[in-house]
Design a protein around this motif. Sequence first.
Motif, PDB file in Angstrom:
ATOM      1  N   HIS A 115      -6.739 -51.620 -89.056  1.00  0.00           N
ATOM      2  CA  HIS A 115      -6.553 -50.176 -89.198  1.00  0.00           C
ATOM      3  C   HIS A 115      -6.321 -49.842 -90.664  1.00  0.00           C
ATOM      4  O   HIS A 115      -6.154 -50.721 -91.513  1.00  0.00           O
ATOM      5  CB  HIS A 115      -5.407 -49.653 -88.312  1.00  0.00           C
ATOM      6  CG  HIS A 115      -4.021 -49.934 -88.810  1.00  0.00           C
ATOM      7  ND1 HIS A 115      -2.902 -49.298 -88.316  1.00  0.00           N
ATOM      8  CD2 HIS A 115      -3.556 -50.782 -89.766  1.00  0.00           C
ATOM      9  CE1 HIS A 115      -1.828 -49.741 -88.939  1.00  0.00           C
ATOM     10  NE2 HIS A 115      -2.189 -50.644 -89.815  1.00  0.00           N
TER      11      HIS A 115
ATOM     12  N   HIS B  57      -6.820 -53.217 -93.246  1.00  0.00           N
ATOM     13  CA  HIS B  57      -6.086 -54.467 -93.082  1.00  0.00           C
ATOM     14  C   HIS B  57      -5.805 -54.674 -91.597  1.00  0.00           C
ATOM     15  O   HIS B  57      -6.075 -53.789 -90.782  1.00  0.00           O
ATOM     16  CB  HIS B  57      -4.776 -54.440 -93.888  1.00  0.00           C
ATOM     17  CG  HIS B  57      -3.819 -53.389 -93.429  1.00  0.00           C
ATOM     18  ND1 HIS B  57      -3.937 -52.064 -93.779  1.00  0.00           N
ATOM     19  CD2 HIS B  57      -2.742 -53.469 -92.626  1.00  0.00           C
ATOM     20  CE1 HIS B  57      -2.962 -51.370 -93.226  1.00  0.00           C
ATOM     21  NE2 HIS B  57      -2.229 -52.196 -92.507  1.00  0.00           N
TER      22      HIS B  57
ATOM     23  N   GLU C 136       4.283 -54.169 -85.628  1.00  0.00           N
ATOM     24  CA  GLU C 136       3.139 -54.526 -86.463  1.00  0.00           C
ATOM     25  C   GLU C 136       3.458 -55.734 -87.335  1.00  0.00           C
ATOM     26  O   GLU C 136       2.581 -56.282 -87.984  1.00  0.00           O
ATOM     27  CB  GLU C 136       2.658 -53.342 -87.294  1.00  0.00           C
ATOM     28  CG  GLU C 136       3.630 -52.819 -88.307  1.00  0.00           C
ATOM     29  CD  GLU C 136       3.005 -51.715 -89.149  1.00  0.00           C
ATOM     30  OE1 GLU C 136       2.378 -50.809 -88.566  1.00  0.00           O
ATOM     31  OE2 GLU C 136       3.116 -51.787 -90.375  1.00  0.00           O
TER      32      GLU C 136
END
Length: 124
Positions: free
Chosen positions: A14, A27, A112
Amino acid sequence: MYQVSIQDHFDAAHYLRDYGGRCENLHGHRFVVAVTLEAPGLNEIGLVYDFTALKGHVKEILSRFDHTCLNDMPSFQGRNPSSENIAATVYEELAARLVGAPAVLRQVQVWESPEAWATYIPEG
Ligand SMILES: [Zn+2]
């Protein structure tokens, strides 16, 4: 009150539009997703909700995002694919699948990285 949670993950790329920093560059992450259901009581066999069924729903939802660029997905045409918006999107899709279920979807969390995650809990 009882809560049950499961987690799964997907790998995706994204970039964050208008971020003003290096996250504007394409990335990738391994996004870890945890969902939590809650219910005031248990069913006749002592469960809030069947873990296997819940895992199946989440896997189906996440499989659409796996090995994609999230920015290209219809879910993120109008909003950045931030961990916050991923959590809200998973929430909306899973909640729709759980209409009529004896448990309600309480929250969705998206990591993330091991040190950074977002939680979506609808207001009200
Ligand atoms: Zn990122």
